[in-house]
Enzyme design. Structure first.
Site, mmCIF file in Angstrom:
data_model
loop_
_atom_site.group_PDB
_atom_site.id
_atom_site.type_symbol
_atom_site.label_atom_id
_atom_site.label_comp_id
_atom_site.label_asym_id
_atom_site.label_seq_id
_atom_site.Cartn_x
_atom_site.Cartn_y
_atom_site.Cartn_z
ATOM 1 N N GLY A 14 0.550 -2.516 -3.580
ATOM 2 C CA GLY A 14 1.552 -2.558 -2.508
ATOM 3 C C GLY A 14 1.138 -3.438 -1.354
ATOM 4 O O GLY A 14 1.037 -2.974 -0.217
ATOM 5 N N SER A 15 0.904 -4.735 -1.649
ATOM 6 C CA SER A 15 0.281 -5.572 -0.613
ATOM 7 C C SER A 15 1.087 -6.818 -0.261
ATOM 8 O O SER A 15 0.526 -7.781 0.255
ATOM 9 C CB SER A 15 -1.140 -5.949 -1.049
ATOM 10 O OG SER A 15 -1.182 -6.237 -2.415
ATOM 11 N N THR A 16 2.389 -6.795 -0.505
ATOM 12 C CA THR A 16 3.187 -7.955 -0.090
ATOM 13 C C THR A 16 3.541 -7.909 1.389
ATOM 14 O O THR A 16 4.024 -8.877 1.957
ATOM 15 C CB THR A 16 4.496 -8.045 -0.917
ATOM 16 O OG1 THR A 16 5.169 -6.794 -0.821
ATOM 17 C CG2 THR A 16 4.206 -8.382 -2.367
ATOM 18 N N GLY A 18 2.847 -5.317 5.335
ATOM 19 C CA GLY A 18 2.251 -4.145 5.982
ATOM 20 C C GLY A 18 0.724 -4.057 5.895
ATOM 21 O O GLY A 18 0.019 -5.077 5.903
ATOM 22 N N ILE A 19 0.253 -2.828 5.802
ATOM 23 C CA ILE A 19 -1.189 -2.565 5.808
ATOM 24 C C ILE A 19 -1.860 -3.230 4.591
ATOM 25 O O ILE A 19 -2.937 -3.811 4.701
ATOM 26 C CB ILE A 19 -1.441 -1.040 5.835
ATOM 27 C CG1 ILE A 19 -0.988 -0.454 7.182
ATOM 28 C CG2 ILE A 19 -2.912 -0.718 5.567
ATOM 29 C CD1 ILE A 19 -1.012 1.074 7.263
ATOM 30 N N GLY A 20 -1.205 -3.153 3.440
ATOM 31 C CA GLY A 20 -1.772 -3.731 2.215
ATOM 32 C C GLY A 20 -1.974 -5.236 2.350
ATOM 33 O O GLY A 20 -3.017 -5.770 1.939
ATOM 34 N N SER A 142 -3.381 9.193 5.048
ATOM 35 C CA SER A 142 -2.770 9.172 6.382
ATOM 36 C C SER A 142 -3.242 10.394 7.150
ATOM 37 O O SER A 142 -3.571 11.424 6.529
ATOM 38 C CB SER A 142 -1.248 9.245 6.242
ATOM 39 O OG SER A 142 -0.647 9.464 7.494
ATOM 40 N N TYR A 155 6.169 13.693 2.158
ATOM 41 C CA TYR A 155 5.214 12.599 2.373
ATOM 42 C C TYR A 155 3.837 13.164 2.717
ATOM 43 O O TYR A 155 2.831 12.795 2.104
ATOM 44 C CB TYR A 155 5.713 11.701 3.511
ATOM 45 C CG TYR A 155 4.715 10.653 3.971
ATOM 46 C CD1 TYR A 155 4.409 9.570 3.159
ATOM 47 C CD2 TYR A 155 4.075 10.757 5.210
ATOM 48 C CE1 TYR A 155 3.494 8.609 3.571
ATOM 49 C CE2 TYR A 155 3.173 9.798 5.632
ATOM 50 C CZ TYR A 155 2.874 8.720 4.811
ATOM 51 O OH TYR A 155 1.961 7.777 5.221
#
Ligand code: NAD
Length: 265
Positions: A14-16, A18-20, A142, A155
């Site tokens: 999930g790195s396209t 944000g944090i990733g 988180s 979540y």
């Protein structure tokens, strides 16, 4: 400080954005070869292109698409990935929703994307890391895993589950040079969170700026930072934990939450 990441290969789920994305960028700056991931081929190609500019000399970036809510796509991803040294389980979804409105399907989807994504990747790579006696697995949980948010209990529950998987897996590393740790960000200004704040604002007839102030005043009053962290602030800690220099840290849950979680350890 030389983080000794040259020549290491990392996969960041999930790195396209944000944090990733920030983690991938930081690892690349430190000389690691990085494989990024997202769901759409076009977004992936665009992210790879942007990241190329950050790569230290000799470091490379590539992308493999897969949707972590689809087991067959995860299996196809595992078949494509080379051997890696560093696994960052970052992919995750969040959405404010009243507890009574969360259906079984949504509970399962949250578990599949937030928990099983890391389980499936670790099940594949952990034995290989043990066999070569070096590896880093980092779960991006988180502070919501310990302070369950009332507006998204599903979540928070998945983020607690990640803590359990991570610590359990760390138990299996005893006497090796493999470490498994969790990083716990607090409220962080990623693209996903910018959308979340906008939604909160719209629901309460506020501008995004008012919604942000209101969020810290009412939903996260214990924040010492009293602002969203930047994605780079999260990536800094993750990059250190990914480095050979962090060898003394194993089985830990490390907070980078601006002081939101009001306990010392
Ligand atoms: P984001 O929504 O900005 O980015 C999420 C990334 O995950 C995107 O690249 C997206 O393409 C990818 N993704 C989402 N669903 C996917 C799926 N089914 N398959 C593959 N990829 C998928 O999110 P973010 O804020 O950068 O969050 C990243 C991680 O950090 C998440 O695990 C989140 O729970 C955690 N986190 C975020 C915050 C925060 O305030 N932003 C706080 C604590 C923890």
């Amino acid at each position: 400080m030389d983080l000794q990441l040259h020549g290491k290969t990392a996969f960041v789920s999930g790195s396209t954005q944000g944090i990733g994305f920030a983690i991938a960028q930081s690892l690349l700056k430190e000389g690691a070869n990085v494989i990024i991931n997202g769901r759409s081929e076009s977004k992936l190609a665009e992210a790879v292109q942007r990241l190329q500019e950050s790569a230290a000399s000799g470091a490379s970036v590539s992308g493999v698409a897969a949707d972590f809510s689809k087991a067959d796509e995860v299996n196809a991803l595992l078949a494509k990935l080379p051997d890696i040294d560093i696994l960052v389980n970052n992919a995750g979804i969040f959405e404010p929703k009243a507890f009574t409105d969360i259906s079984d399907e949504e509970w399962f989807r949250f578990f599949e994307v937030n928990v099983l994504s890391g389980v499936r990747l670790a099940r594949h790579f952990f034995p290989k890391m043990i066999a070569k006696d070096w590896g880093r697995i980092i779960f991006i949980s988180s502070e919501s895993g310990v302070n369950i948010p009332e507006e998204m209990i599903h979540y928070g529950t998945t983020k607690t589950a990640q803590l359990a998987v991570s610590r359990g897996l760390a138990e299996l590393t005893k006497g090796t040079n493999v470490t498994v740790n969790t990083v716990m960000p607090g409220p962080t200004k990623s693209e996903g969170v910018a959308d979340f704040v906008k939604q909160l604002g719209e629901a309460n007839n506020m501008s995004a700026e008012q919604a942000e102030k209101d969020f810290f005043k009412n939903a996260r009053p214990t924040s010492l930072l009293q602002r969203f962290a930047s994605v780079e602030e999260i990536a800094n800690l993750v990059t250190y934990v990914a480095s050979p220099l962090s060898s003394g840290t194993n089985g830990s849950a490390l907070k980078v939450d601006g002081g939101v979680a009001k306990f010392i350890i």
